[in-house]
Design an enzyme around this catalytic site. Structure first.
Site, PDB file in Angstrom:
ATOM      1  N   CYS A   1       3.019  -3.305   4.250  1.00 44.93           N
ATOM      2  CA  CYS A   1       2.283  -2.099   4.545  1.00 44.93           C
ATOM      3  C   CYS A   1       2.966  -1.561   5.733  1.00 44.93           C
ATOM      4  O   CYS A   1       4.148  -1.398   5.760  1.00 44.93           O
ATOM      5  CB  CYS A   1       0.863  -2.751   4.872  1.00 44.93           C
ATOM      6  N   GLY A   2       2.121  -0.693   6.601  1.00 44.27           N
ATOM      7  CA  GLY A   2       2.705  -0.081   7.724  1.00 44.27           C
ATOM      8  C   GLY A   2       3.428  -1.018   8.799  1.00 44.27           C
ATOM      9  O   GLY A   2       4.643  -0.784   9.017  1.00 44.27           O
ATOM     10  N   THR A   3       2.784  -2.235   9.060  1.00 49.48           N
ATOM     11  CA  THR A   3       3.129  -3.006  10.040  1.00 49.48           C
ATOM     12  C   THR A   3       3.339  -4.510   9.395  1.00 49.48           C
ATOM     13  O   THR A   3       4.004  -5.195  10.135  1.00 49.48           O
ATOM     14  CB  THR A   3       2.248  -3.189  11.292  1.00 49.48           C
ATOM     15  N   GLY A   4       2.831  -4.767   8.306  1.00 46.54           N
ATOM     16  CA  GLY A   4       2.742  -6.210   7.974  1.00 46.54           C
ATOM     17  C   GLY A   4       1.473  -6.865   8.250  1.00 46.54           C
ATOM     18  O   GLY A   4       1.162  -7.853   7.851  1.00 46.54           O
TER      19      GLY A   4
ATOM     20  N   HIS B   1       9.429 -23.245   9.870  1.00 47.56           N
ATOM     21  CA  HIS B   1       8.463 -23.718  10.912  1.00 47.56           C
ATOM     22  C   HIS B   1       6.912 -23.601  10.137  1.00 47.56           C
ATOM     23  O   HIS B   1       6.168 -24.797  10.348  1.00 47.56           O
ATOM     24  CB  HIS B   1       8.135 -22.844  12.227  1.00 47.56           C
TER      25      HIS B   1
ATOM     26  N   ARG C   1       6.435 -32.760  12.719  1.00 44.66           N
ATOM     27  CA  ARG C   1       5.665 -32.056  13.600  1.00 44.66           C
ATOM     28  C   ARG C   1       5.174 -30.715  12.845  1.00 44.66           C
ATOM     29  O   ARG C   1       3.833 -30.331  13.074  1.00 44.66           O
ATOM     30  CB  ARG C   1       6.214 -31.632  14.843  1.00 44.66           C
ATOM     31  N   HIS C   2       5.834 -30.029  12.023  1.00 50.06           N
ATOM     32  CA  HIS C   2       5.442 -28.980  11.691  1.00 50.06           C
ATOM     33  C   HIS C   2       4.472 -28.970  10.415  1.00 50.06           C
ATOM     34  O   HIS C   2       3.649 -28.373  10.021  1.00 50.06           O
ATOM     35  CB  HIS C   2       6.861 -27.989  11.010  1.00 50.06           C
TER      36      HIS C   2
ATOM     37  N   GLY D   1      -1.825  -5.853   8.678  1.00 52.58           N
ATOM     38  CA  GLY D   1      -3.266  -5.696   7.866  1.00 52.58           C
ATOM     39  C   GLY D   1      -2.990  -6.575   6.824  1.00 52.58           C
ATOM     40  O   GLY D   1      -3.955  -7.284   6.307  1.00 52.58           O
ATOM     41  N   MET D   2      -1.905  -6.526   5.846  1.00 50.84           N
ATOM     42  CA  MET D   2      -1.585  -7.403   4.929  1.00 50.84           C
ATOM     43  C   MET D   2      -1.639  -9.040   5.232  1.00 50.84           C
ATOM     44  O   MET D   2      -2.327  -9.671   4.257  1.00 50.84           O
ATOM     45  CB  MET D   2      -0.343  -7.267   4.256  1.00 50.84           C
TER      46      MET D   2
ATOM     47  N   ASP E   1       0.775  -1.345  -0.122  1.00 52.70           N
ATOM     48  CA  ASP E   1       0.142   0.100  -0.014  1.00 52.70           C
ATOM     49  C   ASP E   1       0.823   1.238  -0.079  1.00 52.70           C
ATOM     50  O   ASP E   1       2.170   1.155  -0.230  1.00 52.70           O
ATOM     51  CB  ASP E   1      -0.943  -0.028   1.223  1.00 52.70           C
ATOM     52  N   HIS E   2       0.305   2.522   0.051  1.00 56.74           N
ATOM     53  CA  HIS E   2       1.231   3.614   0.279  1.00 56.74           C
ATOM     54  C   HIS E   2       2.080   3.697   1.378  1.00 56.74           C
ATOM     55  O   HIS E   2       3.105   4.186   0.765  1.00 56.74           O
ATOM     56  CB  HIS E   2       0.208   4.797   0.267  1.00 56.74           C
TER      57      HIS E   2
HETATM   58  C1  RB5 Z   1      -2.178   2.743   6.309  1.00 57.61           C
HETATM   59  O1  RB5 Z   1      -2.016   3.782   7.049  1.00 57.61           O
HETATM   60  C2  RB5 Z   1      -1.757   1.372   7.487  1.00 57.61           C
HETATM   61  O2  RB5 Z   1      -2.933   1.214   8.059  1.00 57.61           O
HETATM   62  C3  RB5 Z   1      -1.498   0.112   6.970  1.00 57.61           C
HETATM   63  O3  RB5 Z   1      -0.207   0.284   5.836  1.00 57.61           O
HETATM   64  C4  RB5 Z   1      -1.237  -1.089   7.479  1.00 57.61           C
HETATM   65  O4  RB5 Z   1      -0.136  -0.816   8.424  1.00 57.61           O
HETATM   66  C5  RB5 Z   1      -2.343  -1.735   8.105  1.00 57.61           C
HETATM   67  O5  RB5 Z   1      -2.047  -3.052   8.730  1.00 57.61           O
END
Ligand code: RB5
Length: 148
Positions: free
Chosen positions: A65-68, A98, A133-134, A70-71, A8-9
């Site tokens: 994405c910002g944190t990984g 794993h 196991r995995h 949401g994706m 994303d952005h």
């Molecule tokens: C976008 O602002 C942010 O919410 C997205 O990149 C992501 O971090 C969602 O999990």
């Protein structure tokens, strides 16, 4: 080896750097966007990449994405997908060894680009070799997917 990638952005700039890394390793890349910094909805990119992996157009996927997070939530809704969030060197290896993750999900707001390059390199080089196991646990996940 062919890899589907999407961002994303928040992940757009890192996506460009990861594509350079992949092409430097002679890996074919399918770029599902986004193609600029305009605000977009990350699930659209997660679904495109996950469907490409599910349909064997790509061997693996990379999502940023910002944190990984949401994706990964979105990608894991697609049948057959095992998308793992990676914010550490340990996770970069473990999600392959794993979990046999077929998509790695990265955070552009949680890690530096140098860390992300290291994580992708480790993930690509790691092997799913950790035995019965995995395998059993992964089969449990996909059996649930089939039955529910
Ligand atoms: C976008 O602002 C942010 O919410 C997205 O990149 C992501 O971090 C969602 O999990």
């Amino acid at each position: 080896m062919r890899i589907a990638i999407g961002a994303d952005h928040a992940g757009y700039v890192y996506k460009g750097r990861i594509i350079e890394l992949l092409e430097g390793r002679n890996i074919e890349v399918i770029d599902f966007g986004t193609m600029n910094l305009d605000s977009v909805d990350y699930p659209n990119y997660a679904f495109r990449v996950a469907e490409a992996v599910r349909d064997h157009q790509a061997d693996l996927g990379i999502l940023i994405c910002g944190t990984g997070v949401g994706m990964s939530i979105a990608a894991n809704k697609v049948r057959g997908i095992r998308a793992g969030v990676c914010q550490s060197v340990f996770a970069a290896r473990a999600i392959k060894e794993h979990n046999n993750a077929n998509i790695i999900c990265l955070g552009a707001r949680t890690n530096t680009i140098d860390e992300i390059v290291e994580f992708v390199t480790i993930y690509l080089e790691a092997k799913f070799t950790h035995g019965e196991r995995h395998i059993k646990r992964i089969e449990m996940i996909h059996r649930y997917e089939e039955e529910n």
